[in-house]
Write a protein that holds these residues in place. Sequence first.
Motif, short mmCIF file in Angstrom:
data_model
loop_
_atom_site.label_atom_id
_atom_site.label_comp_id
_atom_site.label_asym_id
_atom_site.label_seq_id
_atom_site.Cartn_x
_atom_site.Cartn_y
_atom_site.Cartn_z
N CYS A 1 0.85 -1.19 0.00
CA CYS A 1 0.00 0.00 0.00
C CYS A 1 0.89 1.24 0.00
O CYS A 1 1.75 1.39 0.87
CB CYS A 1 -0.91 0.00 1.23
SG CYS A 1 -1.99 1.45 1.33
N ASP B 1 -1.32 -6.11 0.34
CA ASP B 1 -2.67 -6.50 -0.05
C ASP B 1 -2.61 -6.83 -1.54
O ASP B 1 -1.54 -6.76 -2.15
CB ASP B 1 -3.65 -5.34 0.22
CG ASP B 1 -5.09 -5.82 0.43
OD1 ASP B 1 -5.47 -6.88 -0.11
OD2 ASP B 1 -5.85 -5.12 1.12
N THR B 2 -3.75 -7.14 -2.12
CA THR B 2 -3.81 -7.37 -3.56
C THR B 2 -4.49 -6.21 -4.26
O THR B 2 -4.71 -6.26 -5.46
CB THR B 2 -4.53 -8.70 -3.88
OG1 THR B 2 -5.82 -8.67 -3.26
CG2 THR B 2 -3.74 -9.89 -3.36
N VAL B 3 -4.85 -5.18 -3.49
CA VAL B 3 -5.44 -3.97 -4.07
C VAL B 3 -4.66 -2.76 -3.54
O VAL B 3 -4.05 -2.81 -2.48
CB VAL B 3 -6.94 -3.81 -3.70
CG1 VAL B 3 -7.77 -4.90 -4.37
CG2 VAL B 3 -7.16 -3.84 -2.20
N SER B 4 -4.68 -1.68 -4.31
CA SER B 4 -3.96 -0.47 -3.91
C SER B 4 -4.87 0.74 -4.11
O SER B 4 -5.38 0.94 -5.21
CB SER B 4 -2.70 -0.31 -4.76
OG SER B 4 -1.99 0.83 -4.38
N CYS C 1 -4.66 -0.27 0.08
CA CYS C 1 -5.09 -1.52 0.72
C CYS C 1 -6.55 -1.43 1.19
O CYS C 1 -7.13 -0.35 1.27
CB CYS C 1 -4.17 -1.88 1.88
SG CYS C 1 -4.37 -0.84 3.35
N THR C 2 -7.11 -2.57 1.51
CA THR C 2 -8.50 -2.67 1.94
C THR C 2 -8.79 -1.77 3.14
O THR C 2 -9.85 -1.13 3.20
CB THR C 2 -8.84 -4.13 2.30
OG1 THR C 2 -8.51 -4.96 1.17
CG2 THR C 2 -10.29 -4.32 2.65
N ILE C 3 -7.86 -1.69 4.08
CA ILE C 3 -8.07 -0.87 5.28
C ILE C 3 -8.08 0.61 4.92
O ILE C 3 -8.98 1.35 5.33
CB ILE C 3 -7.00 -1.19 6.35
CG1 ILE C 3 -7.19 -2.62 6.85
CG2 ILE C 3 -7.07 -0.19 7.51
CD1 ILE C 3 -6.08 -3.12 7.74
N CYS C 4 -7.09 1.07 4.16
CA CYS C 4 -7.02 2.49 3.79
C CYS C 4 -8.22 2.91 2.93
O CYS C 4 -8.66 4.06 2.99
CB CYS C 4 -5.72 2.79 3.03
SG CYS C 4 -4.27 2.83 4.10
N ALA C 5 -8.73 1.99 2.13
CA ALA C 5 -9.85 2.31 1.23
C ALA C 5 -11.21 2.27 1.93
O ALA C 5 -12.20 2.76 1.38
CB ALA C 5 -9.86 1.34 0.05
N ASP C 6 -11.27 1.74 3.13
CA ASP C 6 -12.54 1.59 3.86
C ASP C 6 -13.03 2.95 4.35
O ASP C 6 -12.39 3.57 5.21
CB ASP C 6 -12.33 0.64 5.04
CG ASP C 6 -13.64 0.31 5.77
OD1 ASP C 6 -14.66 0.98 5.53
OD2 ASP C 6 -13.62 -0.62 6.60
N GLU D 1 -5.80 -5.81 14.13
CA GLU D 1 -7.05 -6.01 13.40
C GLU D 1 -7.80 -7.23 13.90
O GLU D 1 -9.02 -7.21 14.02
CB GLU D 1 -6.79 -6.14 11.89
CG GLU D 1 -6.66 -4.81 11.18
CD GLU D 1 -7.89 -3.95 11.28
OE1 GLU D 1 -8.92 -4.25 10.65
OE2 GLU D 1 -7.86 -2.95 12.02
#
Length: 200
Positions: free
Chosen positions: A60, A67-70, A72-77, A98
């Motif tokens: 991230c 993560d596999t997304v950028s 990351c899942t937490i920052c994007a929440d 977490e």
Amino acid sequence: MPKKIAGPEIERLIQLLSRLPGLGPRSGRKAALALLKRRQELLVPLAQALANAAEKLVECPSCGNIDTVSPCTICADPRRDRSLIVVVEEIGDLWALERAGVVSGLYHVLGGHLSPLDGIGPERLNIGKLIERAAPPVKEVLLALNTTVEGQSTAHYLTEQLQGRGLTVTRLAQGVPMGGELDYLDEGTLAAAIKSRRTL
């Protein structure tokens, strides 16, 4: 020199498994044998999962999580509290917090701790990005660092760097023993430490 017990592919599997944390040569052999005996239900799906993760894994750019997304899942929440950044040494510490379910803010992974004896200074850690992020809407930076000597000196350094920015710098309180590492603590202990955090 130990004798070879199987073909080169199996020997390589054992060798790689033995290098994982918590496993040695004996545990590596046991894990390899379990995978080989249950090839279709364990080995093949594991190999596919590892290949997929290796192909899609990203760091991230904001917090340093993997993560596999950028981002990351937490920052994007959008439900996360963006006024709080929880600083941890390693990704395992982030995952431990977490799992405990006691943090609603964002995270920042340093990638280690300061250790002059090992040649690890501020430039080797993800500190510059933390200083950038420590701006409105951030109101609190919680230093959830390990209670080792290196963790404490890192916390002291970060506190100095964050002074004068109009935000509160806190640290974990009760429940975290000296020399303790977050990834090895139970969820109840982590919850108590988060709730009882104190200002530095």
